[in-house]
Each structure stands twice: as structure tokens, then as C-alpha cells.
Design an enzyme around this catalytic site. Structure first.
Site, PDB file in Angstrom:
ATOM      1  N   LYS A  13      -0.871   7.607   4.194  1.00 28.04           N
ATOM      2  CA  LYS A  13       0.230   6.606   4.955  1.00 28.04           C
ATOM      3  C   LYS A  13       0.774   5.981   3.981  1.00 28.04           C
ATOM      4  O   LYS A  13       2.103   4.875   4.369  1.00 28.04           O
ATOM      5  CB  LYS A  13      -0.887   5.815   5.062  1.00 28.04           C
ATOM      6  CG  LYS A  13      -2.153   6.612   6.203  1.00 28.04           C
ATOM      7  CD  LYS A  13      -3.367   5.736   6.407  1.00 28.04           C
ATOM      8  CE  LYS A  13      -3.797   4.982   5.788  1.00 28.04           C
ATOM      9  NZ  LYS A  13      -4.725   6.258   4.799  1.00 28.04           N
ATOM     10  N   ARG A  88      -8.442  -2.212  10.227  1.00 24.29           N
ATOM     11  CA  ARG A  88      -9.285  -0.765   9.911  1.00 24.29           C
ATOM     12  C   ARG A  88     -10.854  -0.367  11.024  1.00 24.29           C
ATOM     13  O   ARG A  88     -11.667  -0.272  10.121  1.00 24.29           O
ATOM     14  CB  ARG A  88      -9.521  -1.033   8.391  1.00 24.29           C
ATOM     15  CG  ARG A  88      -9.237   0.321   7.227  1.00 24.29           C
ATOM     16  CD  ARG A  88      -9.901   0.078   6.583  1.00 24.29           C
ATOM     17  NE  ARG A  88      -8.850   1.176   4.844  1.00 24.29           N
ATOM     18  CZ  ARG A  88      -8.637   1.264   4.829  1.00 24.29           C
ATOM     19  NH1 ARG A  88      -7.608   1.250   4.580  1.00 24.29           N
ATOM     20  NH2 ARG A  88      -8.670   2.567   3.711  1.00 24.29           N
ATOM     21  N   ARG A 127      -4.362  12.899  -6.742  1.00 27.37           N
ATOM     22  CA  ARG A 127      -3.937  12.197  -7.322  1.00 27.37           C
ATOM     23  C   ARG A 127      -3.690  11.703  -8.489  1.00 27.37           C
ATOM     24  O   ARG A 127      -4.955  11.150  -8.440  1.00 27.37           O
ATOM     25  CB  ARG A 127      -4.000  10.875  -6.169  1.00 27.37           C
ATOM     26  CG  ARG A 127      -3.203   9.994  -5.624  1.00 27.37           C
ATOM     27  CD  ARG A 127      -3.249   8.566  -4.140  1.00 27.37           C
ATOM     28  NE  ARG A 127      -4.460   8.587  -4.155  1.00 27.37           N
ATOM     29  CZ  ARG A 127      -5.131   7.733  -3.192  1.00 27.37           C
ATOM     30  NH1 ARG A 127      -3.714   7.760  -2.479  1.00 27.37           N
ATOM     31  NH2 ARG A 127      -5.957   7.570  -2.835  1.00 27.37           N
ATOM     32  N   ARG A 153      -7.956   6.591  -9.205  1.00 23.59           N
ATOM     33  CA  ARG A 153      -8.333   5.584  -8.896  1.00 23.59           C
ATOM     34  C   ARG A 153      -9.899   5.797  -8.886  1.00 23.59           C
ATOM     35  O   ARG A 153     -10.488   6.823  -8.485  1.00 23.59           O
ATOM     36  CB  ARG A 153      -7.902   5.383  -7.393  1.00 23.59           C
ATOM     37  CG  ARG A 153      -6.171   4.010  -7.580  1.00 23.59           C
ATOM     38  CD  ARG A 153      -5.897   4.691  -5.332  1.00 23.59           C
ATOM     39  NE  ARG A 153      -6.673   4.559  -4.336  1.00 23.59           N
ATOM     40  CZ  ARG A 153      -6.173   4.216  -3.474  1.00 23.59           C
ATOM     41  NH1 ARG A 153      -4.538   4.290  -3.208  1.00 23.59           N
ATOM     42  NH2 ARG A 153      -6.963   4.130  -2.483  1.00 23.59           N
ATOM     43  N   ARG A 164     -15.562   7.119   1.165  1.00 24.75           N
ATOM     44  CA  ARG A 164     -14.540   7.206   2.154  1.00 24.75           C
ATOM     45  C   ARG A 164     -14.188   7.284   3.716  1.00 24.75           C
ATOM     46  O   ARG A 164     -14.014   7.251   4.716  1.00 24.75           O
ATOM     47  CB  ARG A 164     -12.990   7.196   1.671  1.00 24.75           C
ATOM     48  CG  ARG A 164     -13.163   5.751   0.333  1.00 24.75           C
ATOM     49  CD  ARG A 164     -12.223   5.936  -0.631  1.00 24.75           C
ATOM     50  NE  ARG A 164     -10.966   5.866  -0.198  1.00 24.75           N
ATOM     51  CZ  ARG A 164      -9.750   6.313  -0.333  1.00 24.75           C
ATOM     52  NH1 ARG A 164      -9.579   7.639  -1.649  1.00 24.75           N
ATOM     53  NH2 ARG A 164      -8.513   6.360  -0.303  1.00 24.75           N
TER      54      ARG A 164
HETATM   55  P1  AP5 Z   1      -1.244   8.505   0.313  1.00 25.92           P
HETATM   56  O1  AP5 Z   1       0.082   8.044   0.314  1.00 25.92           O
HETATM   57  O2  AP5 Z   1      -0.967   7.929  -1.431  1.00 25.92           O
HETATM   58  O3  AP5 Z   1      -1.778   8.860   1.108  1.00 25.92           O
HETATM   59  P2  AP5 Z   1      -2.823   7.087   2.106  1.00 25.92           P
HETATM   60  O4  AP5 Z   1      -3.185   7.361   3.378  1.00 25.92           O
HETATM   61  O5  AP5 Z   1      -1.691   5.744   1.541  1.00 25.92           O
HETATM   62  O6  AP5 Z   1      -3.684   6.852   1.396  1.00 25.92           O
HETATM   63  P3  AP5 Z   1      -4.899   5.858   0.674  1.00 25.92           P
HETATM   64  O7  AP5 Z   1      -6.100   6.524  -0.529  1.00 25.92           O
HETATM   65  O8  AP5 Z   1      -4.056   5.156  -0.520  1.00 25.92           O
HETATM   66  O9  AP5 Z   1      -5.295   5.443   1.617  1.00 25.92           O
HETATM   67  P4  AP5 Z   1      -6.647   4.807   2.343  1.00 25.92           P
HETATM   68  O10 AP5 Z   1      -6.085   4.458   3.295  1.00 25.92           O
HETATM   69  O11 AP5 Z   1      -7.616   4.884   1.933  1.00 25.92           O
HETATM   70  O12 AP5 Z   1      -6.680   2.864   0.669  1.00 25.92           O
HETATM   71  P5  AP5 Z   1      -6.170   2.128   0.643  1.00 25.92           P
HETATM   72  O13 AP5 Z   1      -5.041   1.505  -0.211  1.00 25.92           O
HETATM   73  O14 AP5 Z   1      -5.415   1.702   2.071  1.00 25.92           O
HETATM   74  O15 AP5 Z   1      -0.993  10.586  -0.357  1.00 25.92           O
HETATM   75  C1  AP5 Z   1      -2.140  10.517  -0.790  1.00 25.92           C
HETATM   76  C2  AP5 Z   1      -1.850  11.673  -2.089  1.00 25.92           C
HETATM   77  O16 AP5 Z   1      -1.091  12.847  -1.043  1.00 25.92           O
HETATM   78  C3  AP5 Z   1      -0.523  11.594  -3.148  1.00 25.92           C
HETATM   79  O17 AP5 Z   1      -0.804  11.506  -4.058  1.00 25.92           O
HETATM   80  C4  AP5 Z   1       0.753  11.444  -2.030  1.00 25.92           C
HETATM   81  O18 AP5 Z   1       1.924  11.830  -3.706  1.00 25.92           O
HETATM   82  C5  AP5 Z   1       0.486  12.686  -1.603  1.00 25.92           C
HETATM   83  N1  AP5 Z   1       1.503  13.432  -0.463  1.00 25.92           N
HETATM   84  C6  AP5 Z   1       1.643  12.015   0.568  1.00 25.92           C
HETATM   85  N2  AP5 Z   1       2.222  13.191   1.002  1.00 25.92           N
HETATM   86  C7  AP5 Z   1       2.071  14.652   1.199  1.00 25.92           C
HETATM   87  C8  AP5 Z   1       2.388  15.651   1.436  1.00 25.92           C
HETATM   88  N3  AP5 Z   1       3.129  15.570   3.164  1.00 25.92           N
HETATM   89  N4  AP5 Z   1       2.127  16.737   1.423  1.00 25.92           N
HETATM   90  C9  AP5 Z   1       1.598  16.580   0.348  1.00 25.92           C
HETATM   91  N5  AP5 Z   1       1.193  15.839  -0.547  1.00 25.92           N
HETATM   92  C10 AP5 Z   1       1.628  14.988   0.062  1.00 25.92           C
HETATM   93  O19 AP5 Z   1      -7.421   1.150   0.175  1.00 25.92           O
HETATM   94  C11 AP5 Z   1      -8.451   1.614  -0.805  1.00 25.92           C
HETATM   95  C12 AP5 Z   1      -9.176   0.776  -0.293  1.00 25.92           C
HETATM   96  O20 AP5 Z   1      -9.115  -1.137  -0.088  1.00 25.92           O
HETATM   97  C13 AP5 Z   1     -10.441   0.119   0.527  1.00 25.92           C
HETATM   98  O21 AP5 Z   1     -11.338   2.203   0.906  1.00 25.92           O
HETATM   99  C14 AP5 Z   1     -11.312  -0.106   1.702  1.00 25.92           C
HETATM  100  O22 AP5 Z   1     -12.125  -1.043   0.778  1.00 25.92           O
HETATM  101  C15 AP5 Z   1     -10.120  -1.356   1.004  1.00 25.92           C
HETATM  102  N6  AP5 Z   1      -9.568  -2.100   1.921  1.00 25.92           N
HETATM  103  C16 AP5 Z   1      -8.004  -1.642   2.575  1.00 25.92           C
HETATM  104  N7  AP5 Z   1      -7.880  -2.574   3.237  1.00 25.92           N
HETATM  105  C17 AP5 Z   1      -8.541  -2.717   3.693  1.00 25.92           C
HETATM  106  C18 AP5 Z   1      -9.166  -3.039   5.148  1.00 25.92           C
HETATM  107  N8  AP5 Z   1      -7.900  -3.288   5.732  1.00 25.92           N
HETATM  108  N9  AP5 Z   1     -10.305  -4.252   5.430  1.00 25.92           N
HETATM  109  C19 AP5 Z   1     -11.342  -3.718   4.095  1.00 25.92           C
HETATM  110  N10 AP5 Z   1     -10.840  -2.965   3.849  1.00 25.92           N
HETATM  111  C20 AP5 Z   1      -9.413  -2.093   2.785  1.00 25.92           C
END
Ligand code: AP5
Length: 210
Positions: A13, A88, A127, A153, A164
Site C-alpha cells: 500500500k 482499518r 523489509r 520495524r 497483524r
Molecule cells: P509496503 O509498501 O511497505 O507495504 P504496506 O502495505 O504499506 O505495509 P505496511 O506494513 O506499512 O502496512 P500496515 O498496514 O501493516 O502498516 P501501517 O504503517 O499502516 O511494502 C512491504 C514490503 O514489500 C516493502 O519492503 C516493499 O519494498 C516491498 N514491496 C512493495 N511492493 C512490492 C512488489 N510489487 N513486489 C515485491 N516487493 C514489494 O500501520 C502500522 C501500525 O500502525 C498498525 O499495526 C497499527 O498499530 C497502527 N495503525 C495505522 N493505521 C491505523 C488505523 N487506521 N487505526 C488503528 N491503528 C492504526
């Protein structure tokens, strides 16, 4: 364009959000990035979020929704926005719908990225994230974008990844049906090159009228 990206952790994402936000000239709003920036700055919000994030749990809706409401008052959302990681759960989706209804600016589309769990676990465990700019990368000692130091992380450790994924299934996956019922859902496969996935997403979104 007013967009939401949804998909399991590690589906790409954040990676896709950067390209889509640039393509549509709209701000990329990642609630995870906002929490991490607050944590880095040592704010009370960051410290409050850390306990939940490190365990792979959602930060309470009361905290997240207030943060999003405030973000949607900024001038840069006048021509649209792209949410990454919000909503979420169904309660957050309802809050977002109410805020946007009041402003008479409903969503145009919700883009769901789908990816199998094995690939998710492989991506997240390899990652590394830049301490300076937050960019993810794989197999680099320094950030390929800005040269900053990289770290793993806390929530990319194996036991937290598993939690997660459970939280995604239990709490976030229901918003896919919510948005399907609203006629807003577009699903894009998240396996393949980053460029191909961006192209598929833009092609699918070209059928959405702004
Ligand atoms: P990446 O682009 O980083 O993936 P992502 O979907 O953004 O993954 P995240 O882990 O950041 O998402 P998340 O939703 O768990 O975390 P968030 O920060 O929102 O890609 C992943 C890896 O794959 C990278 O190494 C990238 O280079 C690689 N990659 C990408 N595309 C690729 C491809 N096509 N092929 C191969 N490799 C590829 O949330 C973290 C925490 O914050 C949550 O757990 C929660 O505690 C809190 N939080 C955030 N938002 C909320 C909310 N709305 N409500 C409550 N808590 C929240």
C-alpha cells in the site's frame, strides 16, 4: 480524486501510494506514517500509539479518528487525498463516510490490494525501513533513497507479523464488504512488479468518474 487503499500488511500500500499520489497530485495520508513520525518526535500521541503498534494491535479509534479529522482540515486535501492504512475497521469507515458526507466530498474509489500470506510474510520479514525518510527497502544497509540508516520495524518481527495478519482478518477485512456494498471497491492483485501494479491500478481508476 479521493481514494482509500486497503489491503493486508505488506501488500504494498505504502509503495503504491507514493506513485498514485504523484500521478493524481494528491497528498498521501498514511496513519501508520503519522504515528511513526510522532513516535520519532517523542510526542504524547507517538508514545500512546507505540504500545499498540509494537504488538500489532490497532491504535484505539478515538485517537485515530481525531487525528484523521484534524488532517482533513488541512488545505492540501482540497483537490483530493489518498488514505493508506485508514480506515482499518468498519467503525472508522463509518466515521470517514460521515466526515466526507458533511463536506459533500464522498470517496471516488477504494482500491484493495490482495496478496497471499506467504508472500506477505516474506516481504515483511525482509523489509528494512529508513530512520530518516521512512522509505522501505530490501537488502540494503543504507536507504537507497536518501542514504539514511535502516532498521527493522518492531512490528516486522515474526510474532508481530502473525498478529497483524490476524488483526487484518478480524477487524480490517470486513471493510472490503462494506465498500463493495457502497459500490466503491476495486481489487488489484499485488503480486508482480511495482510498475505493473501501479499501471493496473491507474487503468482501473480511469473508469471511475471524478
Ligand atoms: P509496503 O509498501 O511497505 O507495504 P504496506 O502495505 O504499506 O505495509 P505496511 O506494513 O506499512 O502496512 P500496515 O498496514 O501493516 O502498516 P501501517 O504503517 O499502516 O511494502 C512491504 C514490503 O514489500 C516493502 O519492503 C516493499 O519494498 C516491498 N514491496 C512493495 N511492493 C512490492 C512488489 N510489487 N513486489 C515485491 N516487493 C514489494 O500501520 C502500522 C501500525 O500502525 C498498525 O499495526 C497499527 O498499530 C497502527 N495503525 C495505522 N493505521 C491505523 C488505523 N487506521 N487505526 C488503528 N491503528 C492504526
Amino acid at each position: 480524486m479521493r481514494l482509500v487503499l486497503v489491503g493486508p500488511p505488506g501488500a504494498g500500500k505504502g509503495t503504491q501510494a507514493q506513485f498514485l499520489a504523484a500521478h493524481y497530485s494528491i497528498p498521501h495520508i498514511s496513519t501508520g506514517d503519522i504515528f511513526r513520525a510522532n513516535l520519532k518526535a517523542g510526542t504524547p500521541l507517538g508514545l500512546q500509539a507505540k504500545g499498540f503498534m509494537d504488538k500489532g494491535e490497532l491504535v484505539p479509534d478515538s485517537v485515530t479518528n481525531e487525528m484523521v479529522k484534524d488532517r482533513l482540515t488541512h488545505d492540501d486535501v482540497a483537490n483530493g487525498f489518498l488514505f493508506d492504512g485508514f480506515p482499518r475497521n468498519v467503525a472508522q469507515a463509518e466515521v470517514l463516510r460521515a466526515i466526507l458526507a458533511e463536506k459533500k466530498t464522498p470517496l471516488h474509489a477504494v482500491l484493495e490490494f490482495s496478496l497471499a500470506n506467504e508472500e506477505i510474510v516474506a516481504r515483511l520479514s525482509s523489509r528494512r525501513t529508513c530512520k530518516e525518510c521512512g522509505q522501505p527497502s530490501v537488502g540494503h544497509d543504507k536507504c537507497p533513497q536518501c542514504g539514511g540508516d535502516v532498521y527493522q520495524r518492531e512490528d516486522d518481527k515474526a510474532e508481530v507479523i502473525a498478529r497483524r495478519l490476524e488483526v487484518y482478518q478480524e477487524q480490517t477485512a470486513p471493510i472490503v464488504s462494506f465498500y463493495r456494498n457502497e459500490g466503491l471497491l476495486i481489487t488489484v492483485g499485488a503480486l508482480g512488479s511495482v510498475e505493473d501494479i501501479t499501471a493496473h491500478a491507474i487503468s482501473a481508476l480511469s473508469r471511475v468518474s471524478e
